[in-house]
Scaffold this active site. Structure first.
Site, short mmCIF file in Angstrom:
data_model
loop_
_atom_site.label_atom_id
_atom_site.label_comp_id
_atom_site.label_asym_id
_atom_site.label_seq_id
_atom_site.Cartn_x
_atom_site.Cartn_y
_atom_site.Cartn_z
N LYS A 74 -51.14 80.26 66.46
CA LYS A 74 -50.29 79.57 65.69
C LYS A 74 -50.35 78.37 66.55
CE LYS A 74 -45.20 80.59 64.64
NZ LYS A 74 -44.40 81.46 65.07
N SER A 149 -42.32 83.76 60.81
CA SER A 149 -42.64 82.33 60.67
C SER A 149 -45.01 81.45 60.67
CB SER A 149 -42.19 81.48 61.79
OG SER A 149 -42.48 81.09 63.69
N SER A 173 -40.93 86.95 63.83
CA SER A 173 -41.83 85.64 63.61
C SER A 173 -43.46 86.26 63.47
CB SER A 173 -41.63 84.72 64.45
OG SER A 173 -40.71 84.22 63.84
#
Lengths: 471, 99
Positions: A74, A149, A173
């Site tokens: 990420k 996210s 997330s």
């Protein structure tokens, strides 16, 4: 489980493919990254380096614990020498001088990092819609969000572009996008994985998490990545289990599971989710687990608690982005004006909204009424859960009230989007581990996640139980 | 609770942000709504409850107070938007008209 072609677990891949496994894995991954480009899962792909490393692994005689594991990272987890932006304009041009501890441990164990995954700006969002690089899209229907996210990470795992992806989980997330994309999303106990090198959002809630298609890969990653890190004072000083061994023979164990009544009776619960919960409660009973319904009267207070604590910590953490030392800088005649212009132009609206809310709850006159109240309520929750975990090995609840929502659904209604996190913020507020398992489908063919939680540092039990559901 | 222009300006100043036009009106509305949402905590009786400030269960130990290798200055300067060979450069701290 994913309806797309994905990799089997790493150990099976190595068994099936033999000595050239890392090389064929990289080439297949690169092909799929190209094939699914429209889903916008990757911001950067490190093709040549990945191929070189695979070649090198092939020539090495001794296999490493994560020999050729293909990993997506990420865009809020540092990899030395690579751009790192938290999907924000304000970090454009920044290259991380160091790697996150988790990244370093994965690399030492033979993992191949293949690129940076798209996400919501500073990990603030539930749909991967608020990214400087544009939205990531759900593989089951590109008009839907993949969740957020860590949306790009979930998409990459679901479509077999990687074996495993690293995400971060501050309020769900990792677990929520995992649920929306039909993969496993695991948030370890707070302190089990070092947060060094993770861009801070809300430091008492943030945790690096893992997305994968099977529990074996998660256990393999945890075995090398978990444990004490001198660079993170909140990392656990205790010895961590060998997770790979812990999940073997997982079917033998029987657990006492509490189903949280307020979640299955929740007013926003999608009928398909209700059916999925019912079905799995019955399957688990038949497998010999003891199931009871338990109450969590604080459920409706969790998102309010979370909104106060997360925004307060975010407003402090994000004060460091001022255009001085790195990233984007706006032109201005004075230093003060440069700060304001840089931050106003560099942050997206959702991030600014949260900084403003955090500033509000911490400002004099409102501090006691909001921030202190939230910290007190948080203690109530932690005490209540501690008691529940004295009676139950695991708690069971949906990961989300409903399947993935259309991109843009909450554009004018941010508050409603916050409520999507209602079932995931529990684990962050309490610091406990939680995992979302892709166990069901909606009538429209969209993935649904069911979530299990254990008490803090009972991660091996949680993973062992999870593995038993797929064997 | 309503967020008026004075409060918004005060908070924006503290956060070093600026809002104008449509953004400003939207933000006032959104923040009012979020505050209404979090006001739900007022229903709880928290009089006897101690705030929870640390989520870690273990005591945090400091490391020995010995110097370690910090980041190389050259690498730090490479990331700066504007620098010379030794320092990061920023616009003037004091406004010329104030001199």
């Amino acid at each position: 489980m994913s309806k797309f072609k994905t990799f089997p677990s790493l150990w099976r891949w190595l068994e099936e493919r033999g000595p050239k496994a890392p090389l064929s894995a990289v080439n297949i991954a690169l092909k799929r990254i190209e094939q699914f480009r429209d889903l916008n899962a990757f911001i950067d792909v490190w093709k040549e380096e990945a191929q070189q490393l695979a070649q090198q692994l092939v020539s090495e005689k001794r296999k490493k614990p994560l020999h050729g594991l293909i990993v997506g990272v990420k865009d809020n987890i540092a990899v030395a020498g690579k751009p790192l932006t938290a999907a924000s304009k304000i970090l454009q041009g920044y290259k991380s001088p160091f790697s996150a501890t988790v990244v370093e441990r994965l690399q030492e164990a033979g993992a191949i990092l293949i690129g940076r995954n798209n996400c919501d700006e500073f990990a603030m969002g539930s749909g991967n819609e608020y990214s400087y690089y544009g939205p990531a899209r759900n593989p089951y229907n590109p008009d839907l969000v993949p969740g957020g996210s860590s949306g790009g990470s979930a998409v990459a795992v679901a479509t077999g572009q990687v074996m495993v992806a690293l995400g971060s989980d501050t309020g769900g997330s990792v677990r929520q996008p995992a649920a929306y994309c039909g993969v496993i999303g695991y948030k370890p106990t707070y302190g089990l994985l070092s947060r060094y090198g993770l861009i801070a959002f809300a430091s008492s809630l943030d945790q690096i998490g893992i997305l994968a298609n099977n529990v074996e890969d998660i256990a393999a990653v945890m075995s090398v990545a978990a444990g004490k890190d001198p660079m993170d004072a909140t990392s656990t000083p205790s010895k961590t289990p060998n997770f790979v061994e812990e999940i073997i023979d997982s079917r033998q164990r029987k657990f006492k599971i509490g189903v949280i009544t307020e979640t299955v009776e929740h007013k926003d619960l999608h009928p398909d989710m209700a059916i999925a919960m019912e079905k799995w409660i019955s399957i688990l009973s038949k497998k010999g687990h003891e199931i009871e319904y338990v109450s969590l009267p604080l459920l409706d207070y969790l998102v309010p608690m979370y909104q106060i604590i997360a925004t307060a910590e975010a407003s402090a953490n994000l004060s460091r982005y001022d255009g001085v030392r790195y990233g984007y800088r706006a032109e201005a005649d004075t230093l003060e004006e440069m700060y304001i212009k840089t931050r106003t132009e560099g942050f997206g609206m959702e991030v600014k909204r949260r900084i403003m809310m955090g500033t509000f709850v911490l400002s004099s006159g409102f501090y006691d009424a909001y921030y202190m109240r939230a910290l007190k309520a948080r203690r109530l929750l932690v005490n209540y859960l501690n008691n529940l975990f004295k009676q139950y090995d695991l708690l069971m609840l949906p990961t989300t009230p409903a399947p993935a929502f259309p991109i843009g659904s909450f554009a004018q209604r941010p508050v409603e989007m916050y409520l999507v996190d209602v079932f995931t913020v529990i684990a962050n507020l309490a610091g406990t581990p939680a995992i979302s398992l892709p166990l069901a489908w909606s009538k429209d063919g969209l993935p649904l996640g069911i979530q299990f939680m254990s008490k803090a540092f009972d991660d091996a039990k949680l993973l062992s139980f999870s593995a038993s559901l797929f064997n | 609770m309503e967020i008026n222009d004075d409060l918004l300006d005060k908070l924006a100043f503290l956060a070093r942000l600026r809002f104008s036009g449509q953004d400003r009106e939207r933000l006032k509305q959104d923040m009012s709504q979020i505050i209404d949402l979090v006001n739900k905590l007022n229903e709880l009786n928290l009089d006897e409850v101690e705030p929870l400030t640390h989520i870690s269960q273990h005591l945090q130990e400091g490391r020995n107070d010995e110097p370690q290798n910090p980041l190389d200055k050259r690498i730090v300067l490479e990331n700066a938007p504007l620098s010379d060979s030794d320092y990061i450069k920023v616009p003037p701290v004091i406004n010329k008209s104030e001199e």
